[in-house]
Design a protein around this motif. Structure first.
Motif, PDB file in Angstrom:
ATOM      1  N   UNK A  26       0.812  -1.214   0.000  1.00 49.26           N
ATOM      2  CA  UNK A  26       0.000   0.000   0.000  1.00 49.26           C
ATOM      3  C   UNK A  26       0.852   1.273   0.000  1.00 49.26           C
ATOM      4  N   UNK A  27       1.908   1.279  -0.809  1.00 49.31           N
ATOM      5  CA  UNK A  27       2.743   2.461  -0.930  1.00 49.31           C
ATOM      6  C   UNK A  27       3.791   2.625   0.154  1.00 49.31           C
ATOM      7  N   UNK A  28       3.913   1.647   1.034  1.00 55.55           N
ATOM      8  CA  UNK A  28       4.943   1.664   2.077  1.00 55.55           C
ATOM      9  C   UNK A  28       5.961   0.567   1.768  1.00 55.55           C
ATOM     10  N   UNK A  29       7.243   0.850   1.998  1.00 58.48           N
ATOM     11  CA  UNK A  29       8.331  -0.036   1.611  1.00 58.48           C
ATOM     12  C   UNK A  29       9.261  -0.289   2.800  1.00 58.48           C
ATOM     13  N   UNK A  30       9.832  -1.496   2.847  1.00 55.88           N
ATOM     14  CA  UNK A  30      10.813  -1.781   3.891  1.00 55.88           C
ATOM     15  C   UNK A  30      12.117  -1.054   3.583  1.00 55.88           C
TER      16      UNK A  30
ATOM     17  N   UNK B  51       6.832   7.787  -3.371  1.00 54.47           N
ATOM     18  CA  UNK B  51       6.432   9.100  -3.885  1.00 54.47           C
ATOM     19  C   UNK B  51       5.674   8.924  -5.188  1.00 54.47           C
ATOM     20  N   UNK B  52       4.879   9.949  -5.534  1.00 49.53           N
ATOM     21  CA  UNK B  52       4.094   9.954  -6.771  1.00 49.53           C
ATOM     22  C   UNK B  52       3.162   8.745  -6.847  1.00 49.53           C
ATOM     23  N   UNK B  53       2.563   8.392  -5.717  1.00 50.73           N
ATOM     24  CA  UNK B  53       1.643   7.269  -5.668  1.00 50.73           C
ATOM     25  C   UNK B  53       0.785   7.393  -4.412  1.00 50.73           C
ATOM     26  N   UNK B  54      -0.398   6.776  -4.411  1.00 46.55           N
ATOM     27  CA  UNK B  54      -1.196   6.782  -3.168  1.00 46.55           C
ATOM     28  C   UNK B  54      -0.494   5.971  -2.083  1.00 46.55           C
ATOM     29  N   UNK B  55      -0.613   6.432  -0.851  1.00 48.42           N
ATOM     30  CA  UNK B  55       0.050   5.772   0.267  1.00 48.42           C
ATOM     31  C   UNK B  55      -0.953   5.595   1.407  1.00 48.42           C
ATOM     32  N   UNK B  56      -1.093   4.365   1.870  1.00 47.85           N
ATOM     33  CA  UNK B  56      -1.864   4.082   3.070  1.00 47.85           C
ATOM     34  C   UNK B  56      -0.883   4.134   4.248  1.00 47.85           C
ATOM     35  N   UNK B  57      -1.173   4.923   5.295  1.00 46.01           N
ATOM     36  CA  UNK B  57      -0.186   5.112   6.375  1.00 46.01           C
ATOM     37  C   UNK B  57      -0.035   3.893   7.284  1.00 46.01           C
ATOM     38  N   UNK B  58       0.552   2.847   6.718  1.00 40.38           N
ATOM     39  CA  UNK B  58       0.751   1.602   7.471  1.00 40.38           C
ATOM     40  C   UNK B  58       1.875   1.791   8.486  1.00 40.38           C
ATOM     41  N   UNK B  59       1.658   1.297   9.696  1.00 42.73           N
ATOM     42  CA  UNK B  59       2.666   1.406  10.756  1.00 42.73           C
ATOM     43  C   UNK B  59       3.174   0.036  11.219  1.00 42.73           C
TER      44      UNK B  59
ATOM     45  N   UNK C  37      -1.910  -9.604   8.423  1.00 46.60           N
ATOM     46  CA  UNK C  37      -2.469  -8.353   8.890  1.00 46.60           C
ATOM     47  C   UNK C  37      -1.518  -7.191   8.762  1.00 46.60           C
ATOM     48  N   UNK C  38      -2.050  -6.003   8.993  1.00 47.99           N
ATOM     49  CA  UNK C  38      -1.255  -4.784   8.975  1.00 47.99           C
ATOM     50  C   UNK C  38      -2.000  -3.717   9.774  1.00 47.99           C
TER      51      UNK C  38
END
Length: 203
Positions: free
Chosen positions: A133-137, A171-179, A191-192
């Motif tokens: 969802x737009x978040x990367x390790x 960047x330049x993409x939708x991002x879900x603020x996953x924590x 899960x997330x």
């Protein structure tokens, strides 16, 4: 010649061959295949599988569809077999690698998600990197760094946990603020968390 002397001769011969390979430019390919334990991380899904997640309030549902699954694994460790290497361009390592690709849907937005498994040319366990969802390790995670017991997922064992400190936003993409991301060896993504909710696998 006794066995001990024979072993010494064989070791000396192999060292001489390796020295010749490195010093004379002979073609070779250093390989490390996945172990059976490594490949367990690629068993949960097949292409076309659909996953459904619900948040803790059960008012939102996310869907992930497996669109691609690839496993590139050396068939042997023979350094003179150039499988997987482009020696002419200086590529003399074949790192076993595998991945899942997903299409994910959240609140009308579509995302490209990844699970990548890599084996370095050593005896260490494989490592994992994720895009969700737009978040990367930020850093790869060793499959030896598992959490057996999770309070929020007591039914699952052998989990990788990715905290917010090891995630960054694209960047330049939708991002879900996953924590936080939770991935199980036998089941896959279980899960997330976002800043507001916990999403759990329901299907």
């Amino acid at each position: 010649m006794n066995n001990r002397n024979l072993s010494r001769v064989w070791t000396a011969l192999m060292l001489a061959i390796l020295l010749a390979v490195s010093s004379c430019g002979l073609p070779y390919c250093k390989k490390e295949p996945f172990s059976d334990n490594d490949l367990d991380w690629m068993k949960p899904y097949s292409v076309g599988d659909t996953l459904v997640f619900a948040n803790s309030e059960n008012v939102e549902f996310d869907t992930l569809i497996v669109t691609k699954k690839t496993i590139n694994n050396p068939s042997n460790k023979n350094i003179f077999d150039l499988e997987g290497c482009n020696w002419m361009e200086g590529d003399n390592e074949y790192k076993a690698n595998a991945e899942y690709q997903f299409e994910a849907y959240h609140s009308g937005e579509r995302y490209k998600c990844l699970f990548i498994l890599e084996k370095n040319c050593n005896s260490e366990p494989a490592v994992v990197s994720l895009a969700l969802f737009g978040r990367y390790t930020k850093k790869n995670i060793s499959t030896s760094n598992i959490v057996k017991d999770l309070t929020i997922f007591p039914q699952y064992k052998w989990n990788i946990v990715v905290p917010d400190s090891n995630l960054y936003s694209g960047i330049h993409q939708p991002v879900l603020p996953i924590t936080g991301i939770y991935w199980n060896r036998e089941v896959g993504l279980i899960g997330y968390k976002t800043s507001q909710s916990l999403y759990k696998l329901i299907k």
